[in-house]
Design a protein around this motif. Structure first.
Motif, short mmCIF file in Angstrom:
data_model
loop_
_atom_site.label_atom_id
_atom_site.label_comp_id
_atom_site.label_asym_id
_atom_site.label_seq_id
_atom_site.Cartn_x
_atom_site.Cartn_y
_atom_site.Cartn_z
N ALA A 1 0.82 -1.21 0.00
CA ALA A 1 0.00 0.00 0.00
C ALA A 1 0.86 1.26 0.00
O ALA A 1 0.34 2.36 -0.18
CB ALA A 1 -0.92 0.01 1.21
N GLY A 2 2.16 1.13 0.22
CA GLY A 2 3.03 2.29 0.30
C GLY A 2 4.18 2.21 -0.68
O GLY A 2 4.24 1.33 -1.54
N GLN A 3 5.11 3.14 -0.51
CA GLN A 3 6.32 3.18 -1.33
C GLN A 3 7.53 3.24 -0.42
O GLN A 3 7.44 3.67 0.74
CB GLN A 3 6.32 4.41 -2.22
CG GLN A 3 5.24 4.40 -3.28
CD GLN A 3 5.32 5.65 -4.15
OE1 GLN A 3 5.46 6.76 -3.66
NE2 GLN A 3 5.23 5.45 -5.45
N LEU A 4 8.66 2.82 -0.95
CA LEU A 4 9.91 2.86 -0.20
C LEU A 4 10.44 4.29 -0.17
O LEU A 4 10.57 4.94 -1.21
CB LEU A 4 10.94 1.94 -0.86
CG LEU A 4 12.34 1.90 -0.25
CD1 LEU A 4 12.29 1.40 1.18
CD2 LEU A 4 13.25 1.02 -1.10
N ASP A 5 10.73 4.80 1.03
CA ASP A 5 11.34 6.11 1.22
C ASP A 5 12.85 5.88 1.21
O ASP A 5 13.41 5.36 2.18
CB ASP A 5 10.87 6.70 2.55
CG ASP A 5 11.47 8.07 2.84
OD1 ASP A 5 12.57 8.39 2.31
OD2 ASP A 5 10.85 8.81 3.63
N LEU A 6 13.49 6.25 0.11
CA LEU A 6 14.92 5.96 -0.05
C LEU A 6 15.78 6.69 0.99
O LEU A 6 16.77 6.13 1.47
CB LEU A 6 15.38 6.30 -1.47
CG LEU A 6 14.85 5.35 -2.54
CD1 LEU A 6 15.09 5.92 -3.93
CD2 LEU A 6 15.47 3.97 -2.41
N LYS A 7 15.42 7.91 1.36
CA LYS A 7 16.19 8.63 2.39
C LYS A 7 16.08 7.92 3.73
O LYS A 7 17.06 7.78 4.45
CB LYS A 7 15.68 10.07 2.52
CG LYS A 7 16.13 10.97 1.40
CD LYS A 7 15.68 12.39 1.65
CE LYS A 7 16.14 13.28 0.50
NZ LYS A 7 15.75 14.67 0.68
N ALA A 8 14.89 7.46 4.06
CA ALA A 8 14.69 6.74 5.32
C ALA A 8 15.43 5.41 5.30
O ALA A 8 16.00 5.00 6.33
CB ALA A 8 13.20 6.52 5.58
N LEU A 9 15.44 4.73 4.16
CA LEU A 9 16.18 3.46 4.05
C LEU A 9 17.67 3.71 4.26
O LEU A 9 18.32 2.98 5.01
CB LEU A 9 15.95 2.80 2.68
CG LEU A 9 16.73 1.51 2.45
CD1 LEU A 9 16.23 0.40 3.38
CD2 LEU A 9 16.65 1.07 1.00
N ALA A 10 18.20 4.75 3.63
CA ALA A 10 19.62 5.06 3.79
C ALA A 10 19.94 5.32 5.26
O ALA A 10 20.92 4.78 5.79
CB ALA A 10 20.00 6.27 2.94
N ALA A 11 19.11 6.11 5.92
CA ALA A 11 19.34 6.42 7.33
C ALA A 11 19.28 5.16 8.19
O ALA A 11 20.12 4.94 9.06
CB ALA A 11 18.32 7.44 7.82
N ALA A 12 18.29 4.30 7.94
CA ALA A 12 18.12 3.06 8.72
C ALA A 12 19.30 2.11 8.52
O ALA A 12 19.66 1.36 9.43
CB ALA A 12 16.82 2.38 8.34
N ALA A 13 19.88 2.15 7.32
CA ALA A 13 21.01 1.27 7.00
C ALA A 13 22.34 1.90 7.39
O ALA A 13 23.40 1.31 7.15
CB ALA A 13 20.99 0.92 5.52
N GLY A 14 22.30 3.10 7.97
CA GLY A 14 23.54 3.75 8.39
C GLY A 14 24.29 4.41 7.26
O GLY A 14 25.49 4.63 7.35
N GLY A 15 23.57 4.72 6.18
CA GLY A 15 24.22 5.34 5.02
C GLY A 15 23.73 6.76 4.79
O GLY A 15 22.92 7.29 5.55
N LYS A 16 24.22 7.33 3.70
CA LYS A 16 23.87 8.70 3.37
C LYS A 16 22.90 8.79 2.20
O LYS A 16 22.00 9.60 2.18
CB LYS A 16 25.14 9.49 3.03
CG LYS A 16 26.01 9.77 4.23
CD LYS A 16 27.20 10.61 3.79
CE LYS A 16 28.03 11.17 4.88
NZ LYS A 16 28.62 10.34 5.83
N LYS A 17 23.12 7.95 1.18
CA LYS A 17 22.35 8.08 -0.06
C LYS A 17 21.90 6.71 -0.55
O LYS A 17 22.65 5.74 -0.52
CB LYS A 17 23.22 8.77 -1.12
CG LYS A 17 22.47 9.16 -2.34
CD LYS A 17 23.32 10.03 -3.24
CE LYS A 17 22.47 10.43 -4.42
NZ LYS A 17 23.02 11.50 -5.18
#
Length: 159
Positions: free
Chosen positions: A68-84
């Motif tokens: 029902a949603g979409q992947l937030d790439l900025k949030a994924l990067a932050a959760a994975a300890g990355g920047k981009k």
């Protein structure tokens, strides 16, 4: 299970994780595999999760979000300890996971990848995610998915 097993279903069985397999006839004309699963199985789209592969600072990383949603790439990067983060090339995702696009499971990858599960999964007793091929969903407790995938739980979906 009626059809052939997958690395994901084999992993669940080997670990003796309670789960249920849901198979359906995949329509090759379907444009959204996750939405198709939700509709065919008659389940709310918030409870059916799709597996998306992105690159976080050049490292392939799996995001598991509700269909029902979409992947937030900025949030994924932050959760994975990355920047981009950016979506991975389909061929790279298929090579690393051993699955075909539209059937990528968050479990049983050919190569160990970091996995981030959207925090909305924890609101349900069980969720469904791809079992490793189109037309195959596995239902399991979110905590079991997180444990088996060594996943991080974070708010990575945009609704």
């Amino acid at each position: 299970m009626a059809g052939r097993g997958t690395p994901a279903t084999a992993s669940l069985s080997r670990q003796r994780v309670p789960h249920r397999v849901h198979e359906y006839a995949h329509d090759p004309r379907a444009d959204s595999y996750g939405s198709e699963a939700s509709e065919v199985l008659g389940l709310p789209a918030e409870r059916v999760f799709k597996t998306l592969v992105a690159e976080v600072d050049g490292v392939l990383t799996v995001g598991v979000v509700p269909v029902a949603g979409q992947l937030d790439l900025k949030a994924l990067a932050a959760a994975a300890g990355g920047k981009k983060a950016r979506m991975a090339e389909v061929a790279a995702a298929e090579r690393a996971t051993g699955y075909v696009a539209g059937g990528i499971s968050p479990l049983g990858h050919r190569k160990r990848l970091p996995v981030v599960v959207d925090s909305s999964a924890t609101a349900f007793e069980t969720i469904l995610c791809s079992g490793g091929r189109r037309g195959l969903e596995i239902e399991l407790a979110p905590a079991d998915l997180v444990r088996l995938a060594s996943a991080t739980v974070a708010p990575i979906a945009v609704r």
